[in-house]
Motif scaffolding. Sequence first.
Motif, PDB file in Angstrom:
ATOM      1  N   HIS A  37      43.701  47.902  48.914  1.00 46.69           N
ATOM      2  CA  HIS A  37      44.818  48.337  49.869  1.00 46.69           C
ATOM      3  C   HIS A  37      44.031  48.037  51.119  1.00 46.69           C
ATOM      4  O   HIS A  37      43.930  48.981  52.103  1.00 46.69           O
ATOM      5  N   GLN A  38      43.450  46.772  51.382  1.00 50.46           N
ATOM      6  CA  GLN A  38      42.909  46.589  52.805  1.00 50.46           C
ATOM      7  C   GLN A  38      43.971  45.552  53.621  1.00 50.46           C
ATOM      8  O   GLN A  38      44.819  45.008  52.907  1.00 50.46           O
ATOM      9  N   PRO A  39      43.850  45.526  54.753  1.00 47.77           N
ATOM     10  CA  PRO A  39      44.586  44.707  55.741  1.00 47.77           C
ATOM     11  C   PRO A  39      44.477  43.348  55.354  1.00 47.77           C
ATOM     12  O   PRO A  39      43.394  42.957  54.935  1.00 47.77           O
ATOM     13  N   ASN A  40      45.439  42.375  55.369  1.00 49.13           N
ATOM     14  CA  ASN A  40      45.356  40.976  55.139  1.00 49.13           C
ATOM     15  C   ASN A  40      44.903  40.564  53.573  1.00 49.13           C
ATOM     16  O   ASN A  40      44.418  39.644  53.560  1.00 49.13           O
ATOM     17  N   ASN A  41      45.332  41.593  52.799  1.00 45.51           N
ATOM     18  CA  ASN A  41      44.797  40.999  51.570  1.00 45.51           C
ATOM     19  C   ASN A  41      46.171  40.421  50.827  1.00 45.51           C
ATOM     20  O   ASN A  41      47.039  40.961  50.717  1.00 45.51           O
ATOM     21  N   GLY A  42      46.015  39.118  50.809  1.00 43.74           N
ATOM     22  CA  GLY A  42      47.121  38.023  50.283  1.00 43.74           C
ATOM     23  C   GLY A  42      47.188  37.937  48.581  1.00 43.74           C
ATOM     24  O   GLY A  42      47.972  37.227  48.121  1.00 43.74           O
ATOM     25  N   ARG A  43      45.971  38.500  47.935  1.00 46.99           N
ATOM     26  CA  ARG A  43      46.104  38.431  46.750  1.00 46.99           C
ATOM     27  C   ARG A  43      47.352  39.001  46.047  1.00 46.99           C
ATOM     28  O   ARG A  43      48.147  39.893  46.593  1.00 46.99           O
ATOM     29  N   VAL A  44      48.184  38.366  44.817  1.00 46.46           N
ATOM     30  CA  VAL A  44      49.214  38.850  44.187  1.00 46.46           C
ATOM     31  C   VAL A  44      48.568  39.404  42.841  1.00 46.46           C
ATOM     32  O   VAL A  44      47.809  38.667  42.061  1.00 46.46           O
ATOM     33  N   TYR A  45      48.998  40.633  42.361  1.00 49.30           N
ATOM     34  CA  TYR A  45      48.480  41.376  41.369  1.00 49.30           C
ATOM     35  C   TYR A  45      49.530  41.487  40.267  1.00 49.30           C
ATOM     36  O   TYR A  45      50.932  41.882  40.817  1.00 49.30           O
ATOM     37  N   SER A  85      48.382  43.905  60.192  1.00 49.76           N
ATOM     38  CA  SER A  85      47.713  44.172  59.155  1.00 49.76           C
ATOM     39  C   SER A  85      48.130  43.387  57.972  1.00 49.76           C
ATOM     40  O   SER A  85      47.375  43.600  56.964  1.00 49.76           O
ATOM     41  N   ARG A  86      49.254  42.759  58.004  1.00 49.86           N
ATOM     42  CA  ARG A  86      49.558  41.977  56.931  1.00 49.86           C
ATOM     43  C   ARG A  86      49.476  40.394  57.198  1.00 49.86           C
ATOM     44  O   ARG A  86      50.041  39.810  56.169  1.00 49.86           O
ATOM     45  N   THR A  87      49.504  40.373  58.387  1.00 50.14           N
ATOM     46  CA  THR A  87      49.670  38.659  58.832  1.00 50.14           C
ATOM     47  C   THR A  87      48.412  37.784  58.242  1.00 50.14           C
ATOM     48  O   THR A  87      47.316  37.960  58.050  1.00 50.14           O
ATOM     49  N   ALA A  88      49.072  36.784  57.678  1.00 52.10           N
ATOM     50  CA  ALA A  88      48.348  35.504  57.004  1.00 52.10           C
ATOM     51  C   ALA A  88      47.458  34.967  57.935  1.00 52.10           C
ATOM     52  O   ALA A  88      47.579  35.008  59.201  1.00 52.10           O
ATOM     53  N   GLN A  93      47.160  25.444  54.709  1.00 53.45           N
ATOM     54  CA  GLN A  93      47.583  26.500  53.974  1.00 53.45           C
ATOM     55  C   GLN A  93      47.488  27.921  54.668  1.00 53.45           C
ATOM     56  O   GLN A  93      46.418  28.203  55.245  1.00 53.45           O
ATOM     57  N   LEU A  94      48.126  28.818  54.331  1.00 48.08           N
ATOM     58  CA  LEU A  94      48.160  30.220  54.855  1.00 48.08           C
ATOM     59  C   LEU A  94      47.601  31.122  53.578  1.00 48.08           C
ATOM     60  O   LEU A  94      48.153  31.044  52.555  1.00 48.08           O
ATOM     61  N   ILE A  95      46.625  32.103  53.924  1.00 51.45           N
ATOM     62  CA  ILE A  95      46.072  32.751  52.894  1.00 51.45           C
ATOM     63  C   ILE A  95      45.868  34.242  53.627  1.00 51.45           C
ATOM     64  O   ILE A  95      46.031  34.317  54.548  1.00 51.45           O
ATOM     65  N   ASN A  96      45.661  35.087  52.610  1.00 51.21           N
ATOM     66  CA  ASN A  96      45.198  36.457  53.114  1.00 51.21           C
ATOM     67  C   ASN A  96      46.025  37.242  53.912  1.00 51.21           C
ATOM     68  O   ASN A  96      46.042  37.621  54.976  1.00 51.21           O
ATOM     69  N   GLY A  97      47.550  37.261  53.390  1.00 50.59           N
ATOM     70  CA  GLY A  97      48.345  38.197  54.083  1.00 50.59           C
ATOM     71  C   GLY A  97      49.926  37.549  53.654  1.00 50.59           C
ATOM     72  O   GLY A  97      49.967  36.444  52.947  1.00 50.59           O
ATOM     73  N   GLY A  98      50.858  38.702  53.950  1.00 50.44           N
ATOM     74  CA  GLY A  98      52.225  37.889  53.750  1.00 50.44           C
ATOM     75  C   GLY A  98      53.152  38.856  54.338  1.00 50.44           C
ATOM     76  O   GLY A  98      53.890  38.539  55.274  1.00 50.44           O
ATOM     77  N   GLY A  99      53.631  40.119  53.749  1.00 50.23           N
ATOM     78  CA  GLY A  99      54.330  40.997  54.389  1.00 50.23           C
ATOM     79  C   GLY A  99      55.321  41.600  53.502  1.00 50.23           C
ATOM     80  O   GLY A  99      55.682  42.901  53.688  1.00 50.23           O
ATOM     81  N   GLN A 100      55.990  40.967  52.500  1.00 55.21           N
ATOM     82  CA  GLN A 100      56.771  41.505  51.659  1.00 55.21           C
ATOM     83  C   GLN A 100      56.091  41.861  50.349  1.00 55.21           C
ATOM     84  O   GLN A 100      54.974  41.993  50.384  1.00 55.21           O
TER      85      GLN A 100
END
Length: 614
Positions: free
Chosen positions: A428-436, A342-345, A353-360
Motif C-alpha cells: 500500500h505504497q503511493p504510486n504502486n502500479g502493480r496489478v494483483y 499518490s496514485r499518479t503514474a 509508457q506509463l508505469i507506477n500508478g493509475g487511480g482506479q
Amino acid sequence: MKLIRIFALSAVAVVIVGGGWLYWSVEEAGRDKTGIELTAPASRASMVPVQADWAAEQQARSDAKTSYIRSHQEAYDWFTLFPFSKSDGTPLLILKVLPRLAPDIWNEGEDFLSGVGLFHDARVDSAILPTGVGFTGLTRDDANSDIDYTSFTCAACHIGRVRADDGQVHYIDGGINAEFNINLYFVRLSQTLAQLYGPEQDPAKRLERVTDSIVQAVDTAAAASPTYFYANHRYGDRTFDAAYEAQQIALFKQNAGTHVGAFVDYTEGFVAAFSHYLDKTYEGYQQQMLAGLPGMADATGVSASHGYESMATSRLGTLIGEGVLPSSPGLTDFMAVWEQKSRTAEWDPTGQQLINGGGQYNGNIPVPIFRNLAASMTMGLADTDVRVAAFSAELLDGLPATVWPFPVDVALARRGAALFERNCEACHQPNNGRVYDELGTSMARAGVINTLLMEGARAEYTGTCSPQTTVEMYGRQVKPCAEFKGVPLDNMEHVVMRPLDDQRGYNALPLKGLWALAPYLHNGSVPTLYHLLIPSERPASFIKSRLDYDQEKVGFAWQDDGTPGGYRFDTGAFHAVSNKGHDRDVTLDGVTYKLAWEDDRDGAAALIEYLKTL
C-alpha cells in the motif's frame, strides 16, 4: 448515434466507480504484466506518524482541508456544482416538477431526490438542486440562449456524509456518497412516465399525454411562485431571477414536445438497454441490480447501456448488445478520489509508457484528465464539458483525505504502526502500479474490458479531448490534454488505457482516509476493518449505507438492530458480491505478510487503531 460510442462508453465507467479497497493479491514482484521494470514501491514511504495530541492533529488536518478547498474554490465548484454536459440531460423544468407529476415517487422541498440518495449540503446556502446535480445555466456562454439542462456532477458519487455521536453531520469531500442509488433514479423516471401514460399504448399519444402533463405542471408551479424553479439563485455575476425563470419557461414551451420526447427516449432507451444487459450478465440478480444498490454501481453496464440505448428495443440492437455489452459483471463500490498525486503514474525511461500508478481499482486509465472524462461520459450525454474533468484533475491532485472524526488511543495506534509497517506498507505504497490477481477476491470486475472496448474508449476519450482541444480556465485558453508530466500526448493514444494484460487484477492503493471507505474490498462486501482482519467473523449479510459509525470495528453502522436507514446487503446472493479474499496470509518475494489475524486479536486491535489515523 455513432457505433463507436457503444464500444467506448462500455469501457468508460468500468474504471470509475468503486469505494472500499485494501490489499489485493500477489504476482511477480518488480515487473508489471508487460514486463516493464517497476520502481520498487517500498522506496516510497507511506507511514503516517501518530501524533501525541490527536485532537490537535484532527483540527490541523481539518483546517488544512478547508484551506486547500478555499485556495482551489473555482475547481471545487466545477467538481461539485457544474454538470457533465454543456447542452444535454434532463431539462431543469422537468426535473423540478417531478414531485408534482408523481408525488408518490418523488419528494419535494429539502427532501427532493433524497429517495435516490442525493442531499442538500448544509454548507451551501442557496443551492436550488441537491449536491451532485448541476445545470447548464451556470456554464453556458449566453445564459439565455437555450433551456437549462441538468446532469450529475462529480459530487453525486464523491461527497459523502458521516454522523457523529452528537448528531452532527460531517461532509466527506472527495469520498463516497454511500447513499446515492443511480439505478433507482432511472427506474423512478421510468415509473413516472408509466404513470403519465396510463392505459394509453400508442407512442404518439403517450408522448402527447406526457408533454401536456409536464407543461401543465410547469404552468401550475409558475403560477404558485414566479421564482419556483430558481429561487432567485445567484452564482458569480449570474442571477437566476423571476425574469430569467420566465424566459426559461417560454423557451421550453416553444418546443415542449421536442424536449419531452428527448427526455422520454433517453429514459426508456436506457432502462430497456440496461435491463437487457442485466439479463445477459446478472442472471438471478437482475431485480436487485435494477432496483440498485446505494453506494454501488456497475458503471460499465450503465455507460454501455447508454451507448446503445437507441437500438435496445430492436432485433439488431439485441444482437449487437450480445456482442458488445460486457459479459462479466462490473459491480463495485464507489471510490474515494482524494490525494490523486499518490496514485499518479510516471513515464518509463523511454517516455512512451506509463508505469507506477493509475487511480482506479485496476489503474487502467492512468492519465487524470482522461480518468475524469471517463466519469463525465458515463451517463452517455452529448457535448461533454471538458472543463469539469480538467478542473477536477487540478482539485483532486492534492485534495486532503477527510480526517477520522472520532477519538484515537494514541498508545495503541503507535503499536499498530509497527504492524502496519511489517504487514501492509510494502504493497500500500503511493504510486504502486502493480496489478494483483491471486488473493481470492471476485475477479469479475477485473475482466469486463476486451480489445474492442479498450480501443473504442481510447478513440472516444481522445476524440473528446485531443492535444489540440482548447478550453477556457481562469480566464485564459488552455489545452488540458496536450501533455502529461511534460511529455506531449500527440500520437500517444496507447497510453490513454493500459494494455489488457495489465488490467486483469487490482491495485493495492494508498490507504489515506481508509476509515471513510467502508465497507471494504472492491465490492464493499466486508463491513468493517475488524471483519477484514478477522475473516472468520465476516457476516454473510449486513446493513449498508447508514450515516452512523461503528468506531470500535471501524465501519459505518452495519448491524441489523432495527435502527432506521440503509439497506440489507447479501454477500451470498451473487458471485460478484462475494466477501471472500484478503483472508489468508500471503508470501511475496520470500516475505510473509499477515492478513488473517484470528490468532493475534490484540495485534489486530492495534493495527485497526493505527489505520484510523491514516
